[in-house]
Each structure stands twice: as structure tokens, then as C-alpha cells.
Design an enzyme around this catalytic site. Structure first.
Site, short mmCIF file in Angstrom:
data_model
loop_
_atom_site.label_atom_id
_atom_site.label_comp_id
_atom_site.label_asym_id
_atom_site.label_seq_id
_atom_site.Cartn_x
_atom_site.Cartn_y
_atom_site.Cartn_z
N ASP A 95 0.78 -1.23 0.00
CA ASP A 95 0.00 0.00 0.00
C ASP A 95 0.82 1.29 0.00
O ASP A 95 0.34 2.33 0.44
CB ASP A 95 -0.91 -0.01 1.22
CG ASP A 95 -0.14 -0.32 2.50
OD1 ASP A 95 1.07 -0.06 2.53
OD2 ASP A 95 -0.75 -0.84 3.46
N GLU A 117 -0.20 -9.14 -0.92
CA GLU A 117 -0.77 -8.56 0.31
C GLU A 117 -1.98 -7.68 -0.03
O GLU A 117 -2.08 -6.51 0.34
CB GLU A 117 0.27 -7.77 1.12
CG GLU A 117 -0.13 -7.57 2.58
CD GLU A 117 0.82 -6.68 3.37
OE1 GLU A 117 0.79 -5.45 3.24
OE2 GLU A 117 1.62 -7.24 4.13
N GLU A 131 -2.22 4.98 3.24
CA GLU A 131 -2.15 3.59 2.76
C GLU A 131 -3.52 2.98 2.48
O GLU A 131 -3.67 2.18 1.55
CB GLU A 131 -1.39 2.73 3.78
CG GLU A 131 0.11 3.02 3.86
CD GLU A 131 0.47 4.23 4.71
OE1 GLU A 131 -0.46 4.85 5.29
OE2 GLU A 131 1.65 4.58 4.80
N HIS A 212 6.59 5.21 12.87
CA HIS A 212 6.86 6.04 11.68
C HIS A 212 5.62 6.55 10.96
O HIS A 212 5.73 7.25 9.95
CB HIS A 212 7.69 5.24 10.67
CG HIS A 212 6.92 4.13 10.01
ND1 HIS A 212 6.14 4.35 8.90
CD2 HIS A 212 6.79 2.84 10.31
CE1 HIS A 212 5.58 3.20 8.55
NE2 HIS A 212 5.94 2.27 9.39
N ARG A 214 2.68 8.37 9.17
CA ARG A 214 2.45 9.78 8.85
C ARG A 214 1.28 10.37 9.65
O ARG A 214 1.33 11.54 10.04
CB ARG A 214 2.14 9.94 7.35
CG ARG A 214 3.39 9.98 6.49
CD ARG A 214 3.05 10.13 5.01
NE ARG A 214 4.27 10.05 4.20
CZ ARG A 214 4.95 11.10 3.77
NH1 ARG A 214 4.55 12.32 4.02
NH2 ARG A 214 6.05 10.93 3.05
N HIS A 244 13.29 5.46 12.83
CA HIS A 244 13.08 5.67 11.39
C HIS A 244 13.77 6.98 10.98
O HIS A 244 13.71 7.96 11.73
CB HIS A 244 11.58 5.73 11.13
CG HIS A 244 11.18 5.65 9.68
ND1 HIS A 244 11.38 6.68 8.79
CD2 HIS A 244 10.58 4.67 8.97
CE1 HIS A 244 10.92 6.34 7.59
NE2 HIS A 244 10.43 5.10 7.67
#
Ligand code: UD1
Ligand code: UDP
Length: 371
Positions: A95, A117, A131, A212, A214, A244
Site C-alpha cells: 500500500d 498482500e 495507505e 513512523h 504519517r 526511522h
């Protein structure tokens, strides 16, 4: 048959290297690798570990890149790759922006897309962001959908996708995890880089942290950092946190956690070392997708710093728990696992709802048969 496998980030590389190796074992398939390098260092760590050399490398990463800037760079560059390569099929994973844009570029050229996936859904387009929309866009385009679980296949069926193109294969992350664990067991020198930390924290219970997302930038990251400060104030706990490289993560964590005695903020680990970290941990605290799948397989309770998950199988099995990004809630959930051995024991059961380690072989066979 010529196939181009397109990926760009660390998790895609980890979850696709078993597929690449499985495809290369099938006679008559010419498997080409195109990396966007949406991630640079994190991607290169996996390429090196898995022995994969890209045929095409778009070197797209920019410091603190924006979603629209990256999308714009990738759509033109990937279109040019597909025009030059003229593959019979494109394979993408998951994604990310690389995945969504590669699918779109293939669709514009009427090249079939296989999605590894497929079918993960949180049901909320803002969590995880972006995503959840990226993978829905791919599902509109892909003719072959490799669902890791029956739940993911059901989500695709509920959206009206063609049942003949949906295959439940297991998640290739389990292939990657089992193969890597076997390599470390055979050759422990692959993952000795944490020995000094293990010695420094002898007698303490280790909480492994990754973060990590967003949608957690800003207040969410601050709350996570504050929670870690409180957790690490306990003398019986040590936090090991491979940070990260995103400046929105690193900046907050360095400001809040640098210099704390019981916190080791370290650079991102290569995959064998990260598997070793999971193995030596008592609890895993994360907002990652892949880590949610790996920790239950290793019998490690995983507390997920999100309000929703597209991977409910670990929660249903009782090995994962959603704890959101509210600082006091994260602290109280960790403390209750640290202080209540019955609660801990109930979560610390090896459970593997995500696959059996044979997903990549199944995927390669189905792709070969689809020619
Ligand atoms: C991306 C994916 C996310 C996936 C995550 C895995 C999108 C929109 N997001 O998020 O789905 O969960 O990868 O980690 O596709 N950076 C480096 N070196 C690296 C990698 C990143 O310095 O090797 C820094 C750069 O400043 C870069 C920033 O991190 O601009 C953000 O990278 P990006 O790929 O846009 O987002 P991630 O948060 O990593
Ligand atoms: N990982 C790693 N080194 C680290 C942190 C994570 O190799 O320092 C691996 C982890 O085992 C998992 C993958 O990276 O397979 C998850 O990547 P990330 O959390 O960045 O992305 P997500 O899974 O959330 O998309």
C-alpha cells in the site's frame, strides 16, 4: 513471460524478496526488478541482505518528501520504465505510494497487475494514511490478488472483486521471517551487533519500539515519546528503539529521549538484527504494519499504537492489542503487562495467523499458471 516487480520501501523489499527468489526458480519467467528507491538506506539494507540487485533504480527519495511530490516524480518515471520494458505483467506489494503509482502506470498501458498482500482494510481512509486509499486503488486495477488471510479475501469479495482472481496465500512476511531466523540460527554472526546493548541492559526487560506513521506526526509522535520517557523511568525496563530516518520522527525522538539511561535510540537495523531484537524483547510497542505480523509469530506481545488495524487477526488471537497514541494509555497498557504475569502469559503465545512460510511459492506458481 516477462515480469517486472516494482517496489521502493523497506517493508515491500522484505515481503517481496521471497517472491523474487520463488519466481526466479520458475523456468520460462524473466523476472526484472525495478526499485523506485522511495526509501534509500532502508531499501538498500534489504537488497544487500537478500542478494537482490535491481535492474532499474529510479533513486526517487528526497529528504522529507511530500506525498504529491513523490507521486508526481514516480508516475512519469515508472511510465518510462514500462514503455521501455514492455512486460507481460507487473507485480506490486501492499500500500505504499510506489505500489499505487506503479499500478496506475501499468493500468495506463493495459499491463496486468498482480497485487501481493491484497485486501487489507482498516475501514478508515485516514488510518493508516494514505495507505488505506493506496491499496483500494490497487484493488480496482489488479487482476490477481494475493490475500494473506481469508479475512483479506473476504474484504475483496465484499468490494465486488472477481473471485477467480483472489487467492489466499498467507503473508510473505512469514516466509521472510522464517528464512531469516533460520539463517541467524545457522550463523549467529549475522546478528551480533546487539550484543553490547544486551550486555548493557542485563537483568532488564526489553521493550522494542518502532514508530513512523504519517498520521501520527506531530501530537501523536510527541505523545509516544512522552510515554517512552515514563516507561524507561522504571529501573526494570530498557527501551531499544531503532529510529526511522524520517525527520518528523527523528527530530521529536532526539529532542525528548536523547541521553536517557534506559533508552537506546539506534539507527534502523538490517533485517537479521531486527529479527534478533524482536527475539530478545519482552514486549513490542509499534505502529508498524509488518511488525504487527512478525511479533505474534515469535510469541511476543505487541501493543499497536493505532486506533484501527487492517491486521485484526493478531488482535482476535489475543497476541496484539490496539493502544492508540494517547500517552497515559500506552503507559498503563505496558505497565499492566510488566506487572501482571497472567496478562503477559495470555498474550505471549506464539501464534501465526498470517501464514505458514510457503506464500511466495504459492504466488509464483499461480503467476506461472496465469501466463
Ligand atoms: C513509507 C510508506 C509507508 C510505509 C513506510 C515503511 C508511503 C506514503 N508511505 O512511509 O506506507 O509504512 O514507508 O517504512 O508510501 N527516509 C530516509 N531514508 C530512508 C527512508 C526514508 O532518510 O531510507 C526519510 C526521508 O527524509 C524521506 C522520509 O523519510 O523523505 C519519508 O519517506 P517516505 O517513504 O515518504 O515515507 P515513510 O514514512 O517512510
Ligand atoms: N524492520 C527492520 N529494521 C528496523 C525496523 C523494522 O528490518 O529497524 C523491519 C520489520 O521487521 C518489518 C518491516 O521492517 O518487516 C516493517 O517496516 P516498517 O515498520 O517501516 O513499515 P510498515 O510495515 O509499517 O509498512
Amino acid at each position: 513471460m516477462k515480469i517486472v516487480v516494482i517496489f521502493g520501501t523497506r517493508p515491500e523489499a522484505i515481503k517481496l524478496f521471497p517472491v523474487v527468489h520463488a519466481l526466479r526458480a520458475v523456468p520460462g519467467i524473466d523476472t526484472r526488478i525495478c526499485v523506485t528507491a522511495q526509501h534509500r538506506g532502508l531499501l538498500d539494507q534489504v537488497l544487500e541482505m537478500s542478494g537482490i540487485t535491481p535492474d532499474i533504480d529510479l533513486d526517487a527519495m528526497r529528504e522529507n518528501q511530500t506525498l504529491d511530490g513523490l507521486t508526481a516524480r514516480l508516475i512519469t518515471a515508472l511510465g518510462e520504465v514500462l514503455d521501455a520494458e514492455k512486460p507481460d505483467r507487473v507485480i506490486v506489494h501492499g500500500d505504499t505510494l510506489t505500489t499505487m503509482v506503479a499500478s496506475l502506470a501499468a493500468y495506463y498501458r493495459k499491463i496486468p497487475v498482480a497485487h501481493v498482500e491484497a485486501g487489507l482494510r482498516s475501514g478508515n481512509i485516514h488510518h493508516p494514511w494514505p495507505e488505506e486509499v493506496n491499496r483500494r486503488i490497487v484493488a480496482c486495477i489488479a487482476d490477481l490478488n494475493f490475500a494473506p488471510t481469508q479475512g483479506a479475501a473476504d474484504a475483496l469479495l465484499a468490494e465486488g472483486r472477481d473471485p477467480s482472481g483472489i487467492h489466499v496465500t498467507g503473508n510473505t512476511v512469514i516466509d521472510a521471517l522464517l528464512a531469516t531466523k533460520a539463517r541467524i540460527d545457522a550463523d549467529p554472526s549475522l546478528a551480533v551487533g546487539l550484543d553490547d546493548l544486551a550486555a548493557r541492559f542485563t537483568g532488564k526487560r526489553i521493550v522494542a519500539v518502532t514508530s513512523h506513521r504519517r498520521e501520527n506526526f506531530g501530537d501523536g509522535m510527541e505523545a509516544i515519546a512522552t510515554a517512552i520517557r515514563t516507561i524507561a523511568a522504571r529501573p526494570d525496563v530498557a527501551v531499544i528503539f531503532p529510529v526511522h530516518p524520517n525527520p518528523n520522527v527523528r527530530g521529536v525522538m532526539e529532542a525528548q529521549l536523547a541521553g536517557l539511561r534506559n533508552v537506546a535510540m539506534i539507527d534502523p537495523l538490517d533485517y537479521p538484527h531486527f529479527v534478533r531484537l524482536l527475539d530478545m524483547s519482552h514486549i513490542v510497542l509499534t505502529d508498524s504494519g509488518g511488525v504487527q505480523e512478525e511479533a505474534p509469530s515469535l510469541g511476543k506481545p505487541v501493543l499497536v499504537m493505532r486506533d484501527t488495524t487492517e491486521r485484526p487477526e493478531g488482535v482476535t488471537a489475543g497476541t496484539a492489542r490496539l493502544v492508540g497514541t494517547d500517552g497515559p494509555r500506552i503507559v498503563s497498557e505496558i505497565f499492566s503487562l510488566l506487572d501482571d504475569s497472567t496478562a503477559y502469559g495470555a498474550m505471549a503465545r506464539a501464534h501465526n495467523p498470517f501464514g505458514d512460510g510457503q506464500a511466495a511459492t504459492r504466488i509464483a506458481r499461480i503467476i506461472a499458471d496465469a501466463r
